[in-house]
Enzyme design. Sequence first.
Site, mmCIF file in Angstrom:
data_model
loop_
_atom_site.group_PDB
_atom_site.id
_atom_site.type_symbol
_atom_site.label_atom_id
_atom_site.label_comp_id
_atom_site.label_asym_id
_atom_site.label_seq_id
_atom_site.Cartn_x
_atom_site.Cartn_y
_atom_site.Cartn_z
ATOM 1 C CB SER A 24 7.598 -11.412 -0.880
ATOM 2 O OG SER A 24 6.993 -10.191 -1.295
ATOM 3 C CG ASP A 65 8.420 0.345 -0.196
ATOM 4 O OD1 ASP A 65 9.612 0.531 0.119
ATOM 5 O OD2 ASP A 65 8.016 0.435 -1.370
ATOM 6 N N GLY A 66 10.229 -0.873 2.134
ATOM 7 C CA GLY A 66 11.236 -1.906 2.379
ATOM 8 C C GLY A 66 11.528 -2.076 3.863
ATOM 9 C CG ASP A 115 11.656 2.279 -7.335
ATOM 10 O OD1 ASP A 115 10.802 2.867 -6.650
ATOM 11 O OD2 ASP A 115 12.573 1.588 -6.850
ATOM 12 C CB THR A 133 -0.931 0.010 1.227
ATOM 13 O OG1 THR A 133 -1.786 -1.139 1.186
ATOM 14 C CG2 THR A 133 -1.783 1.276 1.250
ATOM 15 C CB THR A 171 4.904 0.152 -2.972
ATOM 16 O OG1 THR A 171 5.775 -0.466 -2.027
ATOM 17 C CG2 THR A 171 5.606 0.224 -4.318
ATOM 18 N NE ARG A 200 15.292 -3.403 5.736
ATOM 19 C CZ ARG A 200 15.188 -2.578 4.708
ATOM 20 N NH1 ARG A 200 15.141 -3.082 3.478
ATOM 21 N NH2 ARG A 200 15.118 -1.273 4.858
#
Length: 233
Positions: free
Chosen positions: A80, A69-70, A91, A30, A32, A74
Amino acid sequence: MLNKYARAFFTRVLTPFAAFLIRRGVSPDTVTLIGTAGVMAGALVFYPQGEFFWGTVVITLFVFSDLVDGNMARQLGRSSRWGAFLDSTLDRVADGAVFGGFALWYAGGGDDLVLCAVSIFCLASGQVVSYTKARGESIGLPVAVNGLIERAERLVISLVAAGLAGLHAFGVPGIQYLLPVALWIVAVGSLVTLIQRVVTVRRESAEADRADEAAARSGPEQGSTAQGSEAAK
């Protein structure tokens, strides 16, 4: 280089915010999607009208979603393949919107077809630079070079210059020339980076081909040696 050091710094800064979103039940995907939509809005609504300052403010607010988001993934332990694919794909969409917004301005109110072409070149070369690394890695090569200007450098140079150039609307003289200079720098840097990566892939593929040929030649020889040893017994 910016990608290496800036990511580490902003990851630490944004970790509490990522944790807050997790507590509110927001998913990394979401973030992202919202981040990409915000960048596109800032670039394609404000930039074509020459509103570089406010467009850059909006884009900057949303561009950090790429780190949030990353970070969330984590913390959740949910990294994934799908998340990585979605993030990388969007991006490219966001980058295209930024340089597309510049191109629309110079094709319209900016009235400069040369800078319009430079903006389009920045858009296309940025996509190809990313593709060369992804394609090289997909065929088993390390592509052990980053190059002169990566995505982080392209965005920082362009957005900082656009934001400062936008101050011309508030009466700051001469500063509007920063954006054309930045676009030329990004264009040349992207071309150099593309050449660096192509040359690296060419070298690595030649080395890999030679290694495969050597392995193919040594295979039958090892087999015949083994048969000879068996016969001697």
